[in-house]
Design a protein around this motif. Structure first.
Motif, PDB file in Angstrom:
ATOM      1  N   VAL A 167     -64.843 -12.701  57.970  1.00  6.71           N
ATOM      2  CA  VAL A 167     -63.626 -12.210  58.606  1.00  6.71           C
ATOM      3  C   VAL A 167     -63.581 -10.682  58.579  1.00  6.71           C
ATOM      4  CG1 VAL A 167     -62.306 -14.280  58.056  1.00  6.71           C
ATOM      5  CG2 VAL A 167     -62.321 -12.385  56.440  1.00  6.71           C
ATOM      6  N   GLU A 168     -63.061 -10.106  59.658  1.00  4.41           N
ATOM      7  CA  GLU A 168     -62.889  -8.663  59.752  1.00  4.41           C
ATOM      8  C   GLU A 168     -61.484  -8.301  59.285  1.00  4.41           C
ATOM      9  OE1 GLU A 168     -63.673  -7.494  63.727  1.00  4.41           O
ATOM     10  OE2 GLU A 168     -65.661  -8.434  63.802  1.00  4.41           O
ATOM     11  N   HIS A 169     -61.385  -7.246  58.502  1.00  4.88           N
ATOM     12  CA  HIS A 169     -60.142  -6.869  57.832  1.00  4.88           C
ATOM     13  C   HIS A 169     -58.968  -6.725  58.807  1.00  4.88           C
ATOM     14  CE1 HIS A 169     -57.421  -5.001  54.979  1.00  4.88           C
ATOM     15  NE2 HIS A 169     -57.369  -3.911  55.729  1.00  4.88           N
ATOM     16  N   LEU A 170     -59.133  -5.902  59.837  1.00  2.00           N
ATOM     17  CA  LEU A 170     -58.017  -5.629  60.748  1.00  2.00           C
ATOM     18  C   LEU A 170     -57.642  -6.863  61.564  1.00  2.00           C
ATOM     19  CD1 LEU A 170     -58.913  -2.031  62.018  1.00  2.00           C
ATOM     20  CD2 LEU A 170     -57.241  -2.702  60.269  1.00  2.00           C
ATOM     21  N   LYS A 171     -58.649  -7.595  62.019  1.00  2.00           N
ATOM     22  CA  LYS A 171     -58.366  -8.801  62.801  1.00  2.00           C
ATOM     23  C   LYS A 171     -57.677  -9.848  61.935  1.00  2.00           C
ATOM     24  CE  LYS A 171     -60.377 -12.004  66.113  1.00  2.00           C
ATOM     25  NZ  LYS A 171     -61.593 -12.400  66.862  1.00  2.00           N
ATOM     26  N   PHE A 172     -58.107  -9.950  60.684  1.00  2.00           N
ATOM     27  CA  PHE A 172     -57.487 -10.911  59.771  1.00  2.00           C
ATOM     28  C   PHE A 172     -56.000 -10.619  59.611  1.00  2.00           C
ATOM     29  CE2 PHE A 172     -56.074 -12.331  55.623  1.00  2.00           C
ATOM     30  CZ  PHE A 172     -56.597 -13.622  55.540  1.00  2.00           C
ATOM     31  N   ARG A 173     -55.681  -9.362  59.341  1.00  2.00           N
ATOM     32  CA  ARG A 173     -54.275  -8.982  59.152  1.00  2.00           C
ATOM     33  C   ARG A 173     -53.452  -9.271  60.415  1.00  2.00           C
ATOM     34  NH1 ARG A 173     -53.265  -5.712  54.586  1.00  2.00           N
ATOM     35  NH2 ARG A 173     -51.272  -5.146  55.522  1.00  2.00           N
ATOM     36  N   ALA A 174     -54.037  -8.970  61.574  1.00  2.00           N
ATOM     37  CA  ALA A 174     -53.309  -9.188  62.827  1.00  2.00           C
ATOM     38  C   ALA A 174     -53.019 -10.674  63.035  1.00  2.00           C
ATOM     39  CB  ALA A 174     -54.117  -8.627  63.997  1.00  2.00           C
ATOM     40  N   VAL A 175     -54.012 -11.525  62.766  1.00  2.00           N
ATOM     41  CA  VAL A 175     -53.831 -12.964  62.940  1.00  2.00           C
ATOM     42  C   VAL A 175     -52.789 -13.499  61.969  1.00  2.00           C
ATOM     43  CG1 VAL A 175     -54.964 -15.208  62.635  1.00  2.00           C
ATOM     44  CG2 VAL A 175     -56.094 -13.404  63.940  1.00  2.00           C
ATOM     45  N   VAL A 176     -52.855 -13.052  60.708  1.00  2.00           N
ATOM     46  CA  VAL A 176     -51.899 -13.529  59.703  1.00  2.00           C
ATOM     47  C   VAL A 176     -50.480 -13.106  60.059  1.00  2.00           C
ATOM     48  CG1 VAL A 176     -51.180 -13.343  57.289  1.00  2.00           C
ATOM     49  CG2 VAL A 176     -53.593 -13.653  57.853  1.00  2.00           C
ATOM     50  N   GLU A 177     -50.307 -11.834  60.403  1.00  2.00           N
ATOM     51  CA  GLU A 177     -48.969 -11.345  60.737  1.00  2.00           C
ATOM     52  C   GLU A 177     -48.393 -12.078  61.943  1.00  2.00           C
ATOM     53  OE1 GLU A 177     -49.537  -7.175  61.220  1.00  2.00           O
ATOM     54  OE2 GLU A 177     -49.745  -6.787  59.067  1.00  2.00           O
ATOM     55  N   LYS A 178     -49.219 -12.294  62.956  1.00  2.00           N
ATOM     56  CA  LYS A 178     -48.757 -13.006  64.145  1.00  2.00           C
ATOM     57  C   LYS A 178     -48.417 -14.460  63.808  1.00  2.00           C
ATOM     58  CE  LYS A 178     -50.110 -14.272  68.859  1.00  2.00           C
ATOM     59  NZ  LYS A 178     -51.162 -14.171  69.903  1.00  2.00           N
TER      60      LYS A 178
END
Length: 298
Positions: free
Chosen positions: A266-277
């Protein structure tokens, strides 16, 4: 604290971890886990101490029943003329050890990280000055023998009501996702198989589920369908984890009911974006279910 990390606060420097008495397998596991903390945006990042370091270890993990390990630690302390570092004891189930910080063989990475974070936070609180650490270490060594603790740090430390379930048979993947979640102040539980996860879902509610596709037993698609069929989990965000991303995978995932996809690693920024959404989309219905007192299996 030692000269290397006189300012742990804000994770401005690495916390050095000395290891004494672990097997080669556990040593490799510790090294792998600690390396993951260096790029996760965590409050504390860790590195494995070795004799080439000019700085001293801040925390040591010690098997107290291994006489060679105890002698090696004592030699290090005497040769460098340093206070006894904060110590995490590791032993077999059923044994008791001195001090208040314990781990069990076989080593569980998520529990080890939670305990290291707890000890690092305690070292932060006694800063500045190595004298305070020495006093704390001495009191730890002379404390009353207690039963081994098998739990990780309480979820309240994370200061959030969110909890995630990670379903993946890969220890590395579970560790990586757990680290990312902790950086977001989200607690997590882990399951190695879909069947184990379904048992956990019967006992506890989760705000988001991370589900690997390829697992022993039922695969992620089958488990996702089961999750979606149950009224208490049908609206819980399910993020599919896959080592490849093809249109076919996404179609199967959509048909099984997953909310989103993440490609491993998993990529850090993409992970955060998916979780927040996912949490934003899933918060209201999940909160309504919890408020109604419903629990899966009741």
């Amino acid at each position: 604290m030692n000269s290397h990390s006189m300012a742990l606060s804000g994770a401005s420097k690495k916390v050095l971890i000395g290891v004494f008495g672990l097997s080669d397998y556990e040593l490799r596991l510790v090294r792998s886990v600690l390396s993951l903390t260096m790029a996760s945006g965590r409050r504390h990042s860790y590195a494995l101490f070795d004799a080439t370091h000019t700085a001293d270890p801040d925390i040591v993990i010690l098997d107290p029943d291994n006489m060679q390990a105890r002698a090696a630690l004592q030699t290090l302390i005497e040769s460098r003329n340093i206070p006894e570092p904060a110590t995490v004891f590791i032993s077999n189930a059923g044994q008791t050890t001195p001090g208040k910080h314990h781990l069990l063989h076989p080593l569980v990475p998520t529990k080890m990280l939670a305990l290291l974070d707890q000890v690092a936070d305690e070292l932060d609180r006694v800063m500045p000055g190595a004298a305070a650490v020495a006093t704390d270490a001495a009191s730890t060594s002379s404390s009353v023998v207690q039963p081994l603790m098998q739990r990780t740090a309480p979820a309240s430390v994370l200061q959030t009501g969110h909890r995630a379930l990670i379903i993946d048979d890969s220890p590395t993947a579970r560790i990586k996702i757990d680290l990312e979640l902790r950086a977001m102040k989200i607690a997590s539980d882990c399951a190695e198989t879909g069947e184990q996860a379904l048992q956990m879902l019967e006992k506890k509610a989760y705000d988001i589920i991370f589900l690997d596709i390829v697992m022993p037993g039922a695969d992620g698609y089958e488990i996702c369908k089961i999750i979606r069929r149950h009224p208490q989990t049908k609206r819980t965000p399910v993020v599919m984890l896959t080592s490849k991303s093809s249109p076919f995978d996404r179609i199967r995932g959509s048909l099984s009911g997953c909310s989103s996809y993440l490609t491993k690693p998993v990529e850090h920024l993409k992970f955060r974006a998916v979780v927040e959404k996912s949490l934003t989309a899933g918060d209201l219905p999940f909160a309504m279910e919890k408020a109604s007192g419903l629990a899966m299996g009741t």
